[in-house]
Write a protein that holds these residues in place. Structure first.
Motif, short mmCIF file in Angstrom:
data_model
loop_
_atom_site.label_atom_id
_atom_site.label_comp_id
_atom_site.label_asym_id
_atom_site.label_seq_id
_atom_site.Cartn_x
_atom_site.Cartn_y
_atom_site.Cartn_z
N THR A 20 -23.64 98.67 -28.96
CA THR A 20 -24.87 99.29 -28.48
C THR A 20 -25.40 98.52 -27.28
O THR A 20 -25.06 97.35 -27.07
CB THR A 20 -25.95 99.34 -29.58
N LEU A 28 -25.45 106.26 -32.58
CA LEU A 28 -26.79 106.80 -32.80
C LEU A 28 -27.45 107.25 -31.49
O LEU A 28 -28.60 107.66 -31.48
CB LEU A 28 -27.68 105.76 -33.48
N THR A 46 -22.52 93.17 -34.09
CA THR A 46 -22.81 94.08 -32.99
C THR A 46 -22.41 93.45 -31.68
O THR A 46 -22.72 92.28 -31.41
CB THR A 46 -24.31 94.44 -32.95
N GLN A 72 -33.12 96.47 -29.94
CA GLN A 72 -33.78 96.62 -31.24
C GLN A 72 -32.77 97.03 -32.30
O GLN A 72 -32.80 96.55 -33.44
CB GLN A 72 -34.91 97.65 -31.12
N GLU A 73 -31.86 97.91 -31.92
CA GLU A 73 -30.84 98.38 -32.84
C GLU A 73 -29.96 97.21 -33.30
O GLU A 73 -29.68 97.04 -34.49
CB GLU A 73 -29.99 99.43 -32.13
N ASP A 124 -28.78 98.86 -27.06
CA ASP A 124 -30.14 98.87 -27.57
C ASP A 124 -30.41 97.58 -28.33
O ASP A 124 -29.86 97.35 -29.41
CB ASP A 124 -30.33 100.09 -28.48
N SER A 172 -31.98 94.63 -35.57
CA SER A 172 -32.43 95.08 -36.88
C SER A 172 -31.28 95.29 -37.87
O SER A 172 -31.50 95.26 -39.08
CB SER A 172 -33.23 96.38 -36.74
N MET A 173 -30.05 95.49 -37.37
CA MET A 173 -28.95 95.88 -38.25
C MET A 173 -27.94 94.77 -38.52
O MET A 173 -27.26 94.80 -39.54
CB MET A 173 -28.20 97.07 -37.63
N GLU A 219 -21.72 103.19 -30.14
CA GLU A 219 -23.03 103.79 -29.88
C GLU A 219 -23.21 105.10 -30.64
O GLU A 219 -23.55 106.13 -30.06
CB GLU A 219 -23.22 104.01 -28.37
N ARG A 236 -33.00 108.16 -35.48
CA ARG A 236 -32.22 106.98 -35.12
C ARG A 236 -32.60 105.78 -35.98
O ARG A 236 -31.75 105.05 -36.49
CB ARG A 236 -32.45 106.67 -33.63
N GLN A 237 -33.91 105.58 -36.17
CA GLN A 237 -34.38 104.47 -37.00
C GLN A 237 -33.98 104.67 -38.46
O GLN A 237 -33.59 103.70 -39.14
CB GLN A 237 -35.89 104.34 -36.86
N GLN A 293 -30.32 103.82 -38.72
CA GLN A 293 -30.07 102.38 -38.66
C GLN A 293 -30.14 101.78 -40.06
O GLN A 293 -29.27 101.00 -40.47
CB GLN A 293 -31.10 101.71 -37.74
#
Length: 353
Positions: free
Chosen positions: A186, A156, A28, A190-191, A188, A194-195, A154, A164-165, A168
């Motif tokens: 992204t 999502l 990412t 958190q995104e 984001d 987490s991915m 981006e 969205r979650q 992901q």
């Protein structure tokens, strides 16, 4: 990518970026708006041309190749599905452009609809699909020509939080099942965390840190990363001396003894230099210290917010500094109460400068 540069007039959007991405990695590009991450992605896919530098896929230079001749495909935030085509026609479009036979295209479409867990929508049109379904179809269309890498800008951003979650988790599962290289953009945090297998944090056209999500969070290389990725408490300090494997820091009137291994910046500080100390909200414990080497702070609880799995506390110290503290519920402390906070020295980070 080797030494990629891109400017629009006097604005340098990408500033000498070099990045090697291994096959099968989910990486990412994370950063605030305007940091250059989308421009870098568009340069890879051929929608923007770098002013200098090279882009290679499997050793082949594609820097000046036409977008349709590149072995990479892109998924956009607005999906960009053809409204006059069915789902099957959308998915098969890239294969058709490659000259694939109709029977092979039909098999590929069936295979990808199974992959995205929507086997029964082949004959629907995009306007009859939900946002999540359109997102999955856009993903299937990009995967259909079997690209070397999938680029996602981006994708999502238009979905509501719950969807969205869900997406992901779905995107990461699809990446694992296909083994494809995913390059995801992204802003984001958190995104990204987490991915991703790897996160490249960008700022002002440069990559400031390339690392695992865990190390990006726990061991930020710069003040920008410490502040941008997650909540943080930042303390200004002076390095008084280096005592064996420890640093002695002057933080106001206090002296903190910190393992030298907790310096996370690329450059190591020297005695007499100003440094920054980063303490994440969850690194604090509440109550009197039981360990001699703990860092101990005190303050007045000004506010608390219950968030289910944690309680978010706002604490004001005697000198007016505001601290963020995440504690496990229940928290038996009332507003206005004086509380003690303690932190283990190995749970913070020191950044030179």
């Amino acid at each position: 990518m080797k030494n990629i540069r891109k400017a629009y007039g006097a604005l340098r959007v990408i500033d000498d970026v070099s990045l090697k991405i291994e096959r099968g990695v989910f990486i990412t590009l994370l950063g605030p708006s305007g940091c250059g991450k989308s421009t870098l992605l568009r340069s890879i896919v051929g929608l923007a041309e770098p002013d200098s530098g090279e882009i290679l896929v499997d050793g082949k230079d594609i820097t000046r190749a036409a977008a349709h001749n590149r072995p990479v495909k892109m998924v956009f935030q607005d999906y960009a599905l053809f409204p006059h085509m069915t789902v099957a026609q959308n998915i098969g479009f890239g294969c058709e452009m490659q000259g694939m036979e109709k029977s092979a295209i039909a098999r590929r479409c069936t295979e990808l609809l199974e992959l995205i867990r929507l086997p029964d929508i082949a004959n629907r049109y995009p306007d009859a699909l939900s946002g999540g379904q359109r997102q999955r179809v856009a993903l299937a269309r990009a995967l259909a020509p079997d690209p070397a890498a999938l680029l996602l800008d981006e994708p999502l951003g238009a979905l509501d939080l719950k969807l969205r979650q869900d997406m992901q988790r779905e995107l990461k599962a699809i990446q694992r099942r296909t083994g494809k290289t995913f390059v995801f953009v992204t802003h984001d945090q958190q995104e990204a965390m987490s991915m991703s297998d790897l996160v490249a944090v960008m700022n002002k056209g440069r990559i400031e840190q390339l690392d695992s999500p865990q190390n990006i969070y726990a061991n930020p290389a710069t003040l920008f990363i410490a502040d941008f990725v997650g909540a943080t408490n930042l303390f200004k300090a002076k390095l008084e001396m280096i005592d064996g494997g420890h640093l002695v820091l002057a933080v106001g009137d206090a002296r903190w003894r910190i393992p030298a291994a907790r310096v996370t910046s690329d450059r190591k500080p020297v005695a007499g230099e100003a440094v920054s100390v980063v303490i994440r909200p969850e690194a604090f414990d509440i109550g009197a210290s039981r360990r001699q080497d703990d860092i101990v702070l005190s303050g007045r609880l000004t506010d608390q917010t219950y968030l289910g799995d944690r309680v978010h506390l706002n604490v004001e110290t005697a000198d007016g500094a505001a601290l963020l503290v995440d504690a496990r519920p229940p928290v038996a402390v009332g507003q206005g109460t004086e509380i003690k906070l303690r932190c283990r020295p190995d749970n913070l980070a020191i950044i030179a400068g």
